[in-house]
Design an enzyme around this catalytic site. Structure first.
Site, PDB file in Angstrom:
ATOM      1  CB  CYS A 141      -2.789   0.983  -2.433  1.00  0.00           C
ATOM      2  SG  CYS A 141      -2.987   2.712  -2.829  1.00  0.00           S
ATOM      3  CG  ASN A 142      -9.212   0.825  -2.878  1.00  0.00           C
ATOM      4  OD1 ASN A 142     -10.202   0.262  -3.314  1.00  0.00           O
ATOM      5  ND2 ASN A 142      -8.767   0.615  -1.651  1.00  0.00           N
ATOM      6  CB  THR A 143      -4.559   5.154  -5.232  1.00  0.00           C
ATOM      7  OG1 THR A 143      -5.522   5.794  -4.394  1.00  0.00           O
ATOM      8  CG2 THR A 143      -3.985   6.143  -6.212  1.00  0.00           C
ATOM      9  CD  GLU A 198      -2.779   8.434   7.303  1.00  0.00           C
ATOM     10  OE1 GLU A 198      -1.841   9.169   7.632  1.00  0.00           O
ATOM     11  OE2 GLU A 198      -2.691   7.567   6.414  1.00  0.00           O
ATOM     12  CE1 TYR A 242       2.971   6.141  -2.974  1.00  0.00           C
ATOM     13  CE2 TYR A 242       2.166   4.350  -4.352  1.00  0.00           C
ATOM     14  CZ  TYR A 242       3.170   4.914  -3.597  1.00  0.00           C
ATOM     15  OH  TYR A 242       4.360   4.266  -3.472  1.00  0.00           O
ATOM     16  N   GLY A 243      -2.997   9.104  -3.666  1.00  0.00           N
ATOM     17  CA  GLY A 243      -4.323   9.370  -4.235  1.00  0.00           C
ATOM     18  C   GLY A 243      -4.457  10.673  -4.997  1.00  0.00           C
ATOM     19  CG  ASP A 254      -1.747   1.213   1.388  1.00  0.00           C
ATOM     20  OD1 ASP A 254      -2.457   1.535   0.421  1.00  0.00           O
ATOM     21  OD2 ASP A 254      -1.711   1.880   2.437  1.00  0.00           O
ATOM     22  CB  SER A 255       0.138   4.766  -0.774  1.00  0.00           C
ATOM     23  OG  SER A 255      -1.096   4.795  -0.082  1.00  0.00           O
ATOM     24  CB  CYS A 278     -10.247   4.726   0.006  1.00  0.00           C
ATOM     25  SG  CYS A 278      -8.794   5.474   0.782  1.00  0.00           S
ATOM     26  CB  THR A 279      -6.436   1.487   2.352  1.00  0.00           C
ATOM     27  OG1 THR A 279      -5.998   2.847   2.169  1.00  0.00           O
ATOM     28  CG2 THR A 279      -5.833   0.592   1.312  1.00  0.00           C
ATOM     29  CG  HIS A 280      -6.998   5.673   4.992  1.00  0.00           C
ATOM     30  ND1 HIS A 280      -6.151   5.136   4.056  1.00  0.00           N
ATOM     31  CD2 HIS A 280      -6.222   6.381   5.843  1.00  0.00           C
ATOM     32  CE1 HIS A 280      -4.920   5.507   4.329  1.00  0.00           C
ATOM     33  NE2 HIS A 280      -4.928   6.272   5.402  1.00  0.00           N
TER      34      HIS A 280
END
Ligand code: DGL
Length: 268
Positions: free
Chosen positions: A76-78, A155, A45-46, A13-14, A187-189
């Site tokens: 990472c989706n991006t 975050e 990265y997004g 992931d980023s 998205c990961t978050h």
């Protein structure tokens, strides 16, 4: 080279967000060793260009392949939305990505074929979710919305905070106006915002957590390829980051829902 079931799964992931996927994998596949790579020096990265993301993605995939992983997971989706082909082209081991898993999750969840997708600006601009969903079900209607403020809010740990709630209401207004029945957390978050988002979208909209969908797809693939790890002891987890390991560890424990050790810094 014979792919070895005892080798680790490589997840990348980023930054810290891909740990939502690691958490789902740890729960679903408790005997698998995992090597995680988070590019904490270059996150986010997004908001970066496709060329830059493709270049970084290649470097990370090559690093993990040197560690002899048996499977690569683009958490990472991006990265998955703009650079999954880069990884597939260079990898001798199977490659899974969250977009495909999330697309299948959306198709399973939707009742009226009205699907919302939220993600980073790069993910949404790439149209990758719409393409992946339409590949399986061409008549699903898709309404997308970039939600760039969600990553810093998560975050910051503002998972149940008025600022996050107002931000979510604002972002989701246009997709909710389309009467969606399913919302893909692209998205990961975003899985960490599930309770708040469910409250904002209401009980009539199903949330698709691409991390959980990924863990299911991984379990199925390992079974199909006879690559499930036969050992029944404690698995080995290793984490590689490119900067500020302490921040990764602190925030990462929230993502992982458990203590996190074995964090190494990679200097390129
Ligand atoms: N991991 C990214 C994603 O899933 C979010 C963070 C970033 O922008 O790098 O899209």
């Amino acid at each position: 080279m014979q792919n070895n079931p005892n080798n680790a799964i490589g997840v990348f992931d980023s930054g810290v967000g891909g740990l939502t996927v690691v958490r789902a994998l740890m729960e679903r596949l408790p005997f698998e060793n995992i090597i995680y790579f988070g590019d904490t020096a270059r996150v986010p990265y997004g908001v970066k260009s496709v060329e830059t993301i493709a270049h970084y993605t290649r470097e990370i995939a090559e690093f993990l392949l040197q560690k002899e992983v048996k499977l690569l997971i683009i958490a990472c989706n991006t990265m998955a939305s703009v650079a999954s082909q880069v990884v597939k082209d260079l990898s001798p081991v199977p490659v899974l990505d969250v977009i495909d898993a999330g697309a299948l999750g959306a198709i399973a969840a939707t009742s009226r074929k009205q699907v919302g997708v939220i993600g980073t600006p790069t993910t949404i601009n790439s149209n990758a979710y719409a393409r992946a969903i339409h590949q399986y079900e061409p008549d699903v209607r898709i309404f997308s919305q970039a939600c760039p403020l969600f990553v810093p809010l998560v975050e910051e740990g503002w998972l149940d905070h008025q600022v996050t709630r107002l931000t979510a209401q604002e972002y989701l207004k246009p997709v909710l106006a389309q009467d969606i029945d399913t919302l893909v957390l692209g998205c990961t978050h975003y899985p960490l915002l599930k309770p708040l988002l469910q409250e904002v979208v209401g009980p009539g909209v199903k949330l698709v957590d691409s991390a959980e969908a990924m863990a299911e797809e991984t379990a199925a693939l390992l079974g199909d390829l006879n690559l499930a790890n036969p050992q029944r002891g404690r698995p080995d987890y290793q984490f590689y980051v490119t900067d500020v390991p302490l921040r990764f560890q602190t925030i990462g424990e929230r993502f992982l829902g458990r203590t996190l050790s074995n964090v190494h810094v990679v200097k390129w």
